[in-house]
Design a protein around this motif. Sequence first.
Motif, short mmCIF file in Angstrom:
data_model
loop_
_atom_site.label_atom_id
_atom_site.label_comp_id
_atom_site.label_asym_id
_atom_site.label_seq_id
_atom_site.Cartn_x
_atom_site.Cartn_y
_atom_site.Cartn_z
N ASN A 185 0.81 -1.21 0.00
CA ASN A 185 0.00 0.00 0.00
C ASN A 185 0.85 1.27 0.00
O ASN A 185 0.52 2.24 -0.70
CB ASN A 185 -0.95 -0.01 1.20
CG ASN A 185 -2.16 -0.89 0.97
OD1 ASN A 185 -3.02 -0.59 0.15
ND2 ASN A 185 -2.24 -1.99 1.70
N LYS A 208 -10.50 10.96 -8.95
CA LYS A 208 -10.33 12.42 -9.04
C LYS A 208 -9.87 12.82 -10.44
O LYS A 208 -10.34 13.81 -11.01
CB LYS A 208 -9.32 12.87 -7.98
CG LYS A 208 -9.05 14.37 -7.93
CD LYS A 208 -8.24 14.69 -6.70
CE LYS A 208 -7.83 16.17 -6.66
NZ LYS A 208 -6.73 16.44 -7.61
N ALA A 225 -10.92 -0.29 -2.41
CA ALA A 225 -10.62 0.43 -1.16
C ALA A 225 -11.45 -0.10 0.01
O ALA A 225 -11.12 0.16 1.17
CB ALA A 225 -10.88 1.93 -1.35
N LEU A 246 -5.37 3.83 3.98
CA LEU A 246 -4.32 4.39 3.14
C LEU A 246 -4.62 4.16 1.66
O LEU A 246 -4.41 5.04 0.82
CB LEU A 246 -2.96 3.77 3.50
CG LEU A 246 -1.78 4.11 2.57
CD1 LEU A 246 -1.50 5.62 2.59
CD2 LEU A 246 -0.54 3.33 2.98
N SER A 247 -5.15 2.98 1.34
CA SER A 247 -5.42 2.68 -0.06
C SER A 247 -6.46 3.60 -0.67
O SER A 247 -6.46 3.86 -1.87
CB SER A 247 -5.87 1.22 -0.20
OG SER A 247 -7.18 1.03 0.32
N LEU A 248 -7.36 4.12 0.18
CA LEU A 248 -8.37 5.05 -0.33
C LEU A 248 -7.72 6.28 -0.94
O LEU A 248 -8.27 6.85 -1.90
CB LEU A 248 -9.31 5.45 0.81
CG LEU A 248 -10.47 6.38 0.44
CD1 LEU A 248 -11.37 5.71 -0.61
CD2 LEU A 248 -11.29 6.72 1.68
N PHE A 249 -6.54 6.66 -0.45
CA PHE A 249 -5.83 7.83 -0.98
C PHE A 249 -5.48 7.63 -2.45
O PHE A 249 -5.79 8.45 -3.31
CB PHE A 249 -4.56 8.10 -0.16
CG PHE A 249 -3.56 8.97 -0.86
CD1 PHE A 249 -3.81 10.32 -1.05
CD2 PHE A 249 -2.38 8.44 -1.36
CE1 PHE A 249 -2.89 11.12 -1.71
CE2 PHE A 249 -1.45 9.22 -2.01
CZ PHE A 249 -1.71 10.57 -2.20
N TYR A 250 -4.82 6.51 -2.76
CA TYR A 250 -4.37 6.36 -4.15
C TYR A 250 -5.48 5.85 -5.08
O TYR A 250 -5.46 6.16 -6.28
CB TYR A 250 -3.12 5.49 -4.24
CG TYR A 250 -3.21 4.09 -3.70
CD1 TYR A 250 -3.81 3.06 -4.41
CD2 TYR A 250 -2.64 3.76 -2.46
CE1 TYR A 250 -3.86 1.77 -3.91
CE2 TYR A 250 -2.68 2.46 -1.96
CZ TYR A 250 -3.30 1.47 -2.70
OH TYR A 250 -3.35 0.19 -2.22
N TYR A 251 -6.45 5.12 -4.55
CA TYR A 251 -7.58 4.75 -5.41
C TYR A 251 -8.41 5.99 -5.78
O TYR A 251 -8.87 6.12 -6.92
CB TYR A 251 -8.47 3.73 -4.72
CG TYR A 251 -7.88 2.34 -4.61
CD1 TYR A 251 -7.29 1.72 -5.71
CD2 TYR A 251 -7.93 1.64 -3.41
CE1 TYR A 251 -6.75 0.45 -5.60
CE2 TYR A 251 -7.40 0.35 -3.30
CZ TYR A 251 -6.80 -0.23 -4.40
OH TYR A 251 -6.27 -1.50 -4.29
N SER A 252 -8.58 6.88 -4.83
CA SER A 252 -9.37 8.09 -5.11
C SER A 252 -8.64 9.03 -6.07
O SER A 252 -9.28 9.86 -6.73
CB SER A 252 -9.69 8.83 -3.80
OG SER A 252 -8.50 9.26 -3.15
N ARG A 253 -7.32 8.89 -6.19
CA ARG A 253 -6.60 9.70 -7.18
C ARG A 253 -7.06 9.37 -8.59
O ARG A 253 -7.14 10.26 -9.45
CB ARG A 253 -5.08 9.46 -7.06
CG ARG A 253 -4.44 10.04 -5.81
CD ARG A 253 -2.96 9.71 -5.78
NE ARG A 253 -2.24 10.35 -6.87
CZ ARG A 253 -0.99 10.04 -7.22
NH1 ARG A 253 -0.35 9.09 -6.57
NH2 ARG A 253 -0.41 10.66 -8.22
N ALA A 312 0.99 4.08 -3.06
CA ALA A 312 0.68 5.49 -2.83
C ALA A 312 1.71 6.43 -3.46
O ALA A 312 1.42 7.62 -3.64
CB ALA A 312 0.59 5.76 -1.33
#
Length: 510
Positions: free
Chosen positions: A301, A454, A408, A444-451, A305
């Motif tokens: 993860n 976005k 996520a 933490l994975s929500l950060f890069y999946y949401s990228r 990121a």
Amino acid sequence: MAGHMDLQWLAPAIVLGLTGLLLLIVDSIDPRTRNRRLLSGISTAGALTALVTAVALLATYGDLANAPAKPLGESLVVDQMALLFAVIVASVTAMVTLASYNYIADHSYQAEYYALVLLAATGMTLMASANSLATVFVSLELASLPSYALVAFLKKNRGSVEAGLKYFLIGALSSAVFAYGISLVYASTGSLLLSDVQAAIGGDASGLLGMGVVMVVGGIAFKTASVPFHFWAPEAYEGAPAPISGFLSSASKAAGFVIAFRVFTEAFLAVSESAGQFIVLGADWVLIFQILAVVTMTLGNFAAATQTNVKRMLAYSSIGHAGYVLIGLAALTGGGPGVAAKIEAGQFVLAGSMLHLFVYGFMNTGAFLFIALAEYWDVGRTFEDYTGLGRQAPLASVAMTVFMFSLAGLPPFGGFLSKYLLFGAAVDSGFWWLAAFGAVNSALSLFYYSRVVKALWIDDRPESKKPLSVGSRPVGIYTAVMFAAVVTVVMYGFFGPLSDVAVDAAGALL
């Protein structure tokens, strides 16, 4: 049913294998054939037939948990776990062959490509039924050898050829380690059958046996891309054709884990009625898997990121998900006092891992097929390249959004329920700290999946990037992507019956 010689139990593997051979026959009759519809149609039809057969066997023969079928003696066993993983492999194979209709349209050797996919799927299906360390190794190699060629299929692409070579060299080394570990287990126990290995170990464990068990763990860790045997995965997934990246990261990973589930529960785990607990045989592989689970999910993860390439991000994300699934083995010996309580706890945590692999097969394959769609349109591979794609291809972008949020672990998608069950089972087994690591890493994975989300819907396209030019909608890739998205969403409503199947499958092992 035990010992029955009826080959219907192996129907999914037989169908996949015969389909692969049929493709080779078609190629031998017309070596220069470019009939994409025929080749992709045969491949997808074979995979769907295997899927329907596996589902029918799973639904019809519900008593397999108590009396697993052994169609070829003791070397192969067909129980609910074997059929459940046959469903996973056949589903992923069908999506990959369907998407490949468009993805490899301009490439040569298409019959060989589809045949390699089907033969690799045959090996993965047999891995789920392997009941001997010999059949484990043979089926593992049947799955691995076609995979090396598939990664390097884009012969004019230097990255693909380099990734295939690296994958082959590291895979050959891991196979040697795995085979040597099997030989040490055989030298210590005098048998390769899993049940006989368990009986021969008893309460005595030599250093030779312990080394063999550790080497077997290493071989399985490579196949599942677990740390520290993960370094091949980002290179192989990035260089391979995108449908093959999805195939390896979903079906191949599931096959690696099904080997681990069967081998370690049936050969290296015993129940002590007097002590009221599980006895780990050979070496403390539970501790090893606990360490591997924490390190794998955390490194995967954190590495994901930091990526700017979406395909490499998904590759490292795949490593992180391997860490989640490892919880099923890492928390296997927990539970309350008494053998019954421990078996029940182990059954639920193992079922949680199986369910996560099932859901992961659809959401992760779908994500890689969306990347295949982007590559088909020559969009690019970075997050910035994806900006504005939501307005150009809204339907596919909605599907990708579903995949990202499900990976996520957000509701109301299948990934949320599979993680909830897995982490909850770990807490019930007394390994709350493993569940805590999983929850933190999921956050933490929500950060890069949401990228990705976005970039698709919110970010403005940088002036330095060429304007998006989305051409035709490739029917094969689009259909596969939408199918994966629909299953990921609809699975939320059918999770109860699916979890019952997984619990029964786990119960057949413990």
